[in-house]
Scaffold this motif. Structure first.
Motif, PDB file in Angstrom:
ATOM      1  N   ASP A  26       1.040  -1.524  -0.055  1.00  8.96           N
ATOM      2  CA  ASP A  26       0.150  -0.192   0.255  1.00  8.96           C
ATOM      3  C   ASP A  26       0.551   1.352   0.025  1.00  8.96           C
ATOM      4  O   ASP A  26       0.557   2.454   0.445  1.00  8.96           O
ATOM      5  CB  ASP A  26      -0.515   0.045   1.581  1.00  8.96           C
ATOM      6  CG  ASP A  26       0.087  -0.211   2.378  1.00  8.96           C
ATOM      7  OD1 ASP A  26       0.768   0.261   2.501  1.00  8.96           O
ATOM      8  OD2 ASP A  26      -1.079  -0.220   3.663  1.00  8.96           O
ATOM      9  N   GLY A  27       2.341   1.132  -0.063  1.00  7.64           N
ATOM     10  CA  GLY A  27       2.912   2.188   0.026  1.00  7.64           C
ATOM     11  C   GLY A  27       3.309   2.754   1.172  1.00  7.64           C
ATOM     12  O   GLY A  27       4.447   3.811   1.540  1.00  7.64           O
ATOM     13  N   ARG A  28       3.277   2.134   2.026  1.00  3.11           N
ATOM     14  CA  ARG A  28       3.038   2.664   2.762  1.00  3.11           C
ATOM     15  C   ARG A  28       4.734   2.306   3.265  1.00  3.11           C
ATOM     16  O   ARG A  28       5.600   1.619   3.029  1.00  3.11           O
ATOM     17  CB  ARG A  28       2.559   1.580   4.932  1.00  3.11           C
ATOM     18  CG  ARG A  28       2.633   2.257   6.524  1.00  3.11           C
ATOM     19  CD  ARG A  28       1.875   0.873   7.054  1.00  3.11           C
ATOM     20  NE  ARG A  28       0.767   1.517   6.295  1.00  3.11           N
ATOM     21  CZ  ARG A  28      -0.287   0.043   6.821  1.00  3.11           C
ATOM     22  NH1 ARG A  28      -0.141  -0.374   7.786  1.00  3.11           N
ATOM     23  NH2 ARG A  28      -1.893   0.962   6.626  1.00  3.11           N
ATOM     24  N   VAL A  29       5.239   3.341   4.757  1.00  7.19           N
ATOM     25  CA  VAL A  29       6.601   3.946   4.062  1.00  7.19           C
ATOM     26  C   VAL A  29       7.741   1.969   5.614  1.00  7.19           C
ATOM     27  O   VAL A  29       6.652   1.889   7.056  1.00  7.19           O
ATOM     28  CB  VAL A  29       7.479   4.826   5.056  1.00  7.19           C
ATOM     29  CG1 VAL A  29       8.886   4.728   5.203  1.00  7.19           C
ATOM     30  CG2 VAL A  29       7.463   5.270   4.333  1.00  7.19           C
ATOM     31  N   ILE A  30       7.932   1.426   4.900  1.00  3.47           N
ATOM     32  CA  ILE A  30       8.508   0.286   6.139  1.00  3.47           C
ATOM     33  C   ILE A  30       9.890   0.092   6.558  1.00  3.47           C
ATOM     34  O   ILE A  30      10.805   0.678   5.507  1.00  3.47           O
ATOM     35  CB  ILE A  30       9.226  -1.126   5.275  1.00  3.47           C
ATOM     36  CG1 ILE A  30       7.563  -1.352   5.002  1.00  3.47           C
ATOM     37  CG2 ILE A  30       8.852  -2.311   6.781  1.00  3.47           C
ATOM     38  CD1 ILE A  30       7.206  -2.444   3.679  1.00  3.47           C
ATOM     39  N   GLU A  31      10.313   0.939   7.923  1.00  3.35           N
ATOM     40  CA  GLU A  31      11.376   1.197   8.571  1.00  3.35           C
ATOM     41  C   GLU A  31      12.494   0.322   8.540  1.00  3.35           C
ATOM     42  O   GLU A  31      12.120  -0.671   9.152  1.00  3.35           O
ATOM     43  CB  GLU A  31      11.618   2.054   9.686  1.00  3.35           C
ATOM     44  CG  GLU A  31      10.788   3.880   9.635  1.00  3.35           C
ATOM     45  CD  GLU A  31      11.511   4.626   8.357  1.00  3.35           C
ATOM     46  OE1 GLU A  31      12.906   4.394   8.452  1.00  3.35           O
ATOM     47  OE2 GLU A  31      10.921   5.407   8.022  1.00  3.35           O
ATOM     48  N   PHE A  32      13.896   0.481   8.404  1.00  3.13           N
ATOM     49  CA  PHE A  32      14.491  -0.394   8.647  1.00  3.13           C
ATOM     50  C   PHE A  32      15.259  -0.372   9.994  1.00  3.13           C
ATOM     51  O   PHE A  32      14.911   0.314  10.678  1.00  3.13           O
ATOM     52  CB  PHE A  32      15.781  -0.141   7.669  1.00  3.13           C
ATOM     53  CG  PHE A  32      17.189  -1.194   8.022  1.00  3.13           C
ATOM     54  CD1 PHE A  32      17.480  -2.507   7.561  1.00  3.13           C
ATOM     55  CD2 PHE A  32      18.259  -0.473   9.213  1.00  3.13           C
ATOM     56  CE1 PHE A  32      18.273  -3.316   8.242  1.00  3.13           C
ATOM     57  CE2 PHE A  32      19.836  -1.412   9.046  1.00  3.13           C
ATOM     58  CZ  PHE A  32      19.521  -2.826   8.822  1.00  3.13           C
ATOM     59  N   VAL A  33      14.781  -1.996  10.770  1.00  2.00           N
ATOM     60  CA  VAL A  33      15.210  -1.812  11.806  1.00  2.00           C
ATOM     61  C   VAL A  33      17.520  -1.943  11.698  1.00  2.00           C
ATOM     62  O   VAL A  33      17.593  -3.304  12.196  1.00  2.00           O
ATOM     63  CB  VAL A  33      14.794  -3.093  12.910  1.00  2.00           C
ATOM     64  CG1 VAL A  33      15.314  -2.951  14.430  1.00  2.00           C
ATOM     65  CG2 VAL A  33      13.471  -2.410  12.389  1.00  2.00           C
ATOM     66  N   PRO A  34      18.246  -1.247  12.236  1.00  2.00           N
ATOM     67  CA  PRO A  34      19.681  -2.233  12.334  1.00  2.00           C
ATOM     68  C   PRO A  34      19.970  -4.001  12.784  1.00  2.00           C
ATOM     69  O   PRO A  34      18.904  -4.041  14.146  1.00  2.00           O
ATOM     70  CB  PRO A  34      20.483  -1.379  13.604  1.00  2.00           C
ATOM     71  CG  PRO A  34      19.106   0.263  14.075  1.00  2.00           C
ATOM     72  CD  PRO A  34      17.957  -0.368  13.174  1.00  2.00           C
TER      73      PRO A  34
END
Length: 340
Positions: A34-42
């Motif tokens: 849906d185009g939602r941002v998926i943030e990277f987790v270290p």
């Protein structure tokens, strides 16, 4: 469209997350793009979380997962997340190897057989147990269910003799046109002969990061044109080192009285990979570097990264077994065969 996606069945369920990064990946794939941002987790470059997250992301380019929308394969936000994870993994690989462009030395090192040997195949040949052998089969299943698939991605990135020679090796890996002789099929036969599940990626949740990282490296190299030299180096390293270890594995299975289907996978590789070694070294690498000499250091990197990750897996297996412990994350989910 929605009902077709809901009914999509690859036969493979999404793996269990192993940390916050893989939790985000699995949660995203459980929904629809849906185009939602998926943030990277270290995450630790060699840890469980990053390993299973990357493997899950790469699997979208193979067979996918049951109930997961195929549109995720090229979702921009998921690709952005994967790029972050790849950057962490690749940077650690580069920092953990010697590097350089001495290709002759890197290739010669692969041909050295230490006497007495103390690797995994030596252990299994001489005094490994059947349980340890089955654990080894489970570890390798996440690779051999794919076998030569990641290497196929480099074919359109090669030219001339290098391309033709690599295709010749791949033709053998894929059974010479016979489905029942494909190496991935022979590995499934091996698992059945051992009384284990031959289902694709059945043991993914059981296998820890060291085995998964090897396949992630293959997928990383294969999916990026800029890493074509590294993929060729990896493929050469795999072909050069397989025949001696396959011979020891066949001996181990004879000692353990295993079903003949188990040994067939390895006996197939003894002769084939001895030929593939020469093709990879002379025709593929030789021709590639005639055309693109600037890739020499990348080929060396592919060899060194392969040796690094194989050594990490070997250390994990042998240290676990020496301590009297299982090398797997969970109790192996297989039915003991008559060889048990």
């Amino acid at each position: 469209m929605g009902s077709w996606i809901a009914g999509y069945d690859s036969g493979v369920e999404l793996p269990s997350p192993r940390g916050p990064l893989s939790e985000r990946v699995v949660a995203a794939l459980s929904g629809t793009p849906d185009g939602r941002v998926i943030e990277f987790v270290p995450a630790d470059p060699h840890g469980e979380d990053l390993a299973i997250a990357l493997y899950t992301l790469y699997e979208l380019h193979y067979g996918g997962f049951t109930g997961v929308d195929p549109a995720w394969e090229w979702d921009p936000e998921l690709l952005r997340l994967r790029s972050h994870a790849e950057g962490v993994f690749l940077a650690r690989l580069r920092s953990d190897v010697e590097g350089g462009d001495d290709l002759d030395a890197a290739l010669e090192a692969l041909l050295v057989e230490h006497v007495p040997g103390n690797g995994v195949s030596h252990h299994l040949r001489d005094h490994g147990t059947w349980d340890q052998m089955c654990e080894y089969f489970a570890h390798r299943s996440v690779y051999h269910h794919k076998e030569a698939d990641p290497h196929a991605w480099v074919i359109p990135r090669l030219r001339g003799r290098a391309k033709a020679a690599l295709v010749a090796v791949e033709f053998d890996e894929f059974g010479g046109g016979r489905a029942d002789r494909m190496h991935s099929r022979l590995y499934a036969d091996l698992l059945e002969g051992a009384g284990m599940s031959a289902d694709y990626l059945h043991y993914l949740d059981d296998v820890p990061a060291p085995a998964i990282a090897i396949v992630n490296m293959m997928s990383l190299f294969g999916l990026h044109r800029s890493l074509r030299g590294a993929l060729v180096g990896h493929f050469a390293a795999a072909e050069i080192t397989t025949a001696p270890s396959a011979h020891r594995m066949a001996q181990a299975l004879t000692r353990l009285g295993a079903d003949p289907r188990c040994a067939e996978f390895f006996t197939e590789h003894i002769e084939a990979d001895a030929v593939h070694e020469q093709i990879m070294r002379n025709d593929v690498i030789g021709s590639l570097l005639e055309q693109e000499p600037s890739l020499r250091a990348d080929v060396v990197f592919g060899i060194q990264a392969t040796e690094l990750l194989e050594a990490r897996l070997a250390d994990h297996l042998l240290s676990s077994w020496d301590a009297g412990e299982s090398s797997l994350r969970t109790r192996l989910r297989w039915l003991v065969s008559q060889n048990g």
